[in-house]
Design an enzyme around this catalytic site. Structure first.
Site, PDB file in Angstrom:
ATOM      1  N   HIS A   1     -22.374 -85.109  42.804  1.00 58.55           N
ATOM      2  CA  HIS A   1     -21.744 -85.961  41.707  1.00 58.55           C
ATOM      3  C   HIS A   1     -20.194 -85.903  42.240  1.00 58.55           C
ATOM      4  CE1 HIS A   1     -25.123 -86.855  39.092  1.00 58.55           C
ATOM      5  NE2 HIS A   1     -25.450 -85.825  39.534  1.00 58.55           N
TER       6      HIS A   1
ATOM      7  N   LYS B   1     -25.002 -91.752  44.676  1.00 58.43           N
ATOM      8  CA  LYS B   1     -24.290 -91.899  43.694  1.00 58.43           C
ATOM      9  C   LYS B   1     -22.999 -92.672  43.766  1.00 58.43           C
ATOM     10  CE  LYS B   1     -26.934 -87.725  42.226  1.00 58.43           C
ATOM     11  NZ  LYS B   1     -27.965 -88.647  41.556  1.00 58.43           N
TER      12      LYS B   1
ATOM     13  N   SER C   1     -24.275 -81.994  36.663  1.00 58.52           N
ATOM     14  CA  SER C   1     -24.752 -83.159  36.426  1.00 58.52           C
ATOM     15  C   SER C   1     -25.006 -83.602  34.966  1.00 58.52           C
ATOM     16  CB  SER C   1     -25.943 -83.510  37.283  1.00 58.52           C
ATOM     17  OG  SER C   1     -26.997 -82.807  36.761  1.00 58.52           O
TER      18      SER C   1
HETATM   19  C1  LIG Z   1     -26.818 -82.270  41.363  1.00 63.02           C
HETATM   20  C2  LIG Z   1     -27.883 -83.196  41.995  1.00 63.02           C
HETATM   21  N1  LIG Z   1     -28.325 -83.074  43.233  1.00 63.02           N
HETATM   22  C3  LIG Z   1     -29.296 -83.753  43.681  1.00 63.02           C
HETATM   23  C4  LIG Z   1     -29.592 -84.967  43.169  1.00 63.02           C
HETATM   24  C5  LIG Z   1     -30.719 -85.845  43.903  1.00 63.02           C
HETATM   25  O1  LIG Z   1     -30.175 -86.749  44.524  1.00 63.02           O
HETATM   26  P1  LIG Z   1     -31.028 -88.104  44.939  1.00 63.02           P
HETATM   27  O2  LIG Z   1     -30.967 -88.774  43.601  1.00 63.02           O
HETATM   28  O3  LIG Z   1     -30.094 -88.710  46.118  1.00 63.02           O
HETATM   29  O4  LIG Z   1     -32.333 -87.429  45.407  1.00 63.02           O
HETATM   30  C6  LIG Z   1     -29.202 -85.289  42.022  1.00 63.02           C
HETATM   31  C7  LIG Z   1     -29.667 -86.526  41.384  1.00 63.02           C
HETATM   32  O5  LIG Z   1     -29.465 -86.768  40.267  1.00 63.02           O
HETATM   33  C8  LIG Z   1     -28.234 -84.312  41.165  1.00 63.02           C
HETATM   34  O6  LIG Z   1     -27.710 -84.787  40.201  1.00 63.02           O
END
Ligand SMILES: Cc1ncc(COP(=O)(O)O)c(C=O)c1O
Length: 406
Positions: A228, A259, A200
């Site tokens: 992502h 996302k 990310s």
């Molecule tokens: C790689 C990754 N996993 C999990 C999440 C968490 O997801 P959520 O925003 O739906 O809680 C994010 C959020 O930015 C993320 O970048």
């Protein structure tokens, strides 16, 4: 298309901060420390819906600070699906899914996700954060070993901590280091390898084939987070596991609805037996209210749109490749970015903040990413591209970055 439910209410003005009570006075010192390191963060207020441009703190800027990769977060088709489900099933879920919160809308979403991913079953969580922490803590305990990529998302890191398993952090995408960690962890009861598929902060991609081979070699479980990549990669748009043809070697897939799918919530995908077991062991699923049925219906609609509008993900990725290449050509350090997340590395937090401010002066919202989101010394500005951005927007941003990032 305008939405008749839109309200033009101006953002509320924050009340002046009251003095902290004695017992909390230490917080002032902690805040001073953050300020001194250039790590204090503003609480921005957005007006209106997500789009290629966004109105933030009273300024209209081209929005490169959102995970709305396919432009569905502000799409009125999702709003309509949500309102219809809210009218039919009510707004709040009222209880955890384990009790009575699992509505028809949630059941339909889990079926749609299973179809998208080509798996037997899925389980929906209130957030991707909850999906990661709950699943990791269910899979591993104090007698186990977890190997985690050093650049994994905070929700993976927190899941590892919650599990109380022994943790080995391997250098980013370093298969040789992972091999050695897993060999040394043979005495552990179970071994779990966990990684983002599309990272990310860096826009880099995990070596999925190599990870599958190592997991097989060391009898380890392999769990990947497609947060992502969901909706963006793969022939059907299910992610990088599909894109790389590694489904048979990946045991557990996590993703988010928040996302590219433009809604909210997280999910876990796998075999029916695994998902059935998880319903008894994933504490964030068992002990947290299900997200509202309207949110589930919006996500289901987005899954249908991903199938019906594949050109969005193909165009997004093609533009992202060109954009990263043009920044490299202009001498900017974008690391190994190879997707719709394009960082420009600057090093110090204050430099990242200053660059982000210069870009805002030019009309672009490109957030500064600083510790703890990235390690010290690796601050950056991150451009998250959306299908809503056209070649002209990207060309203008590339020029602005080249002007101010030196
Ligand atoms: C790689 C990754 N996993 C999990 C999440 C968490 O997801 P959520 O925003 O739906 O809680 C994010 C959020 O930015 C993320 O970048």
């Amino acid at each position: 298309m305008p939405c008749r439910l839109d309200s033009a209410a101006p953002p509320a003005t924050a009340a002046p901060a009251a003095a902290l009570p004695e017992a909390l006075a230490w917080i002032e010192a902690d805040l001073d420390g953050l300020r001194a390191e250039g790590l204090e963060r503003p609480a921005r207020v957005r007006e209106g819906r997500q789009a290629g441009a966004v109105r933030l703190d009273g300024r209209t800027l081209q929005n490169f600070g959102s995970n709305d990769y396919l432009g569905y977060a502000g799409d009125v088709r999702l709003t309509k699906a949500a309102s219809k489900a809210a009218c039919a099933e009510g707004f709040g879920a009222g209880a955890s899914p384990l009790v009575s919160g699992h509505s028809l809308a949630h059941a339909a979403l889990e079926r749609a996700l299973a179809g998208l991913l080509g798996v037997e079953a899925t389980l929906v969580f209130p957030s991707g954060y909850a999906a990661n922490t709950a699943t990791i803590a269910a899979l591993a305990g104090p007698e186990d070993f977890i190997a985690s990529d050093e650049r994994n998302h905070a929700s993976i890191i927190d899941g590892c901590r919650l599990s109380r398993a022994r943790l080995g952090v391997y250098p980013h995408r370093d298969l040789a280091a992972l091999d050695a960690l897993l060999a040394a962890a043979r005495p552990a009861r179970r071994r779990l390898v966990v990684t983002d598929t599309l990272f990310s902060m860096d826009g880099t991609i995990a070596p999925l084939e190599g990870l599958c081979e190592l997991a097989h070699k060391h009898a380890a479980m392999l769990m990947v987070d497609e947060a992502h990549a969901t909706g963006v990669f793969g022939g059907r748009g299910s992610g990088l596991v599909e894109e790389t043809g590694t489904a048979a070697g990946v045991h557990v897939r996590i993703g988010t609805l928040s996302k590219a799918l433009g809604a909210a919530g997280g999910f876990v995908a796998g075999t029916a037996t695994f998902i059935h077991w998880l319903r008894h062991r994933a504490r964030a699923w068992m002990f947290s209210t299900a997200h509202p049925p309207g949110v589930a219906a919006a996500a289901t609609r987005a899954i249908a749109l991903v199938a019906a509008e594949p050109e969005r993900r193909f165009e997004l990725l093609a533009r992202a490749v060109d954009f990263a290449a043009s920044l490299r050509h202009r001498g900017l350090d974008v690391g190994d970015a190879e997707a719709q997340i394009v960082p420009v590395m600057v090093g110090a937090p204050a430099t990242a903040v200053a660059l982000s401010e210069r870009l805002a002066d030019e009309g672009f919202f490109v957030p500064a990413i600083r510790p703890p989101s990235v390690p010290h010394g690796r601050s950056l500005v991150r451009a998250s591209l959306s299908w809503l951005h056209d070649q002209r927007d990207l060309g203008r941003l590339a020029t602005a970055l080249a002007t101010h990032a030196r």
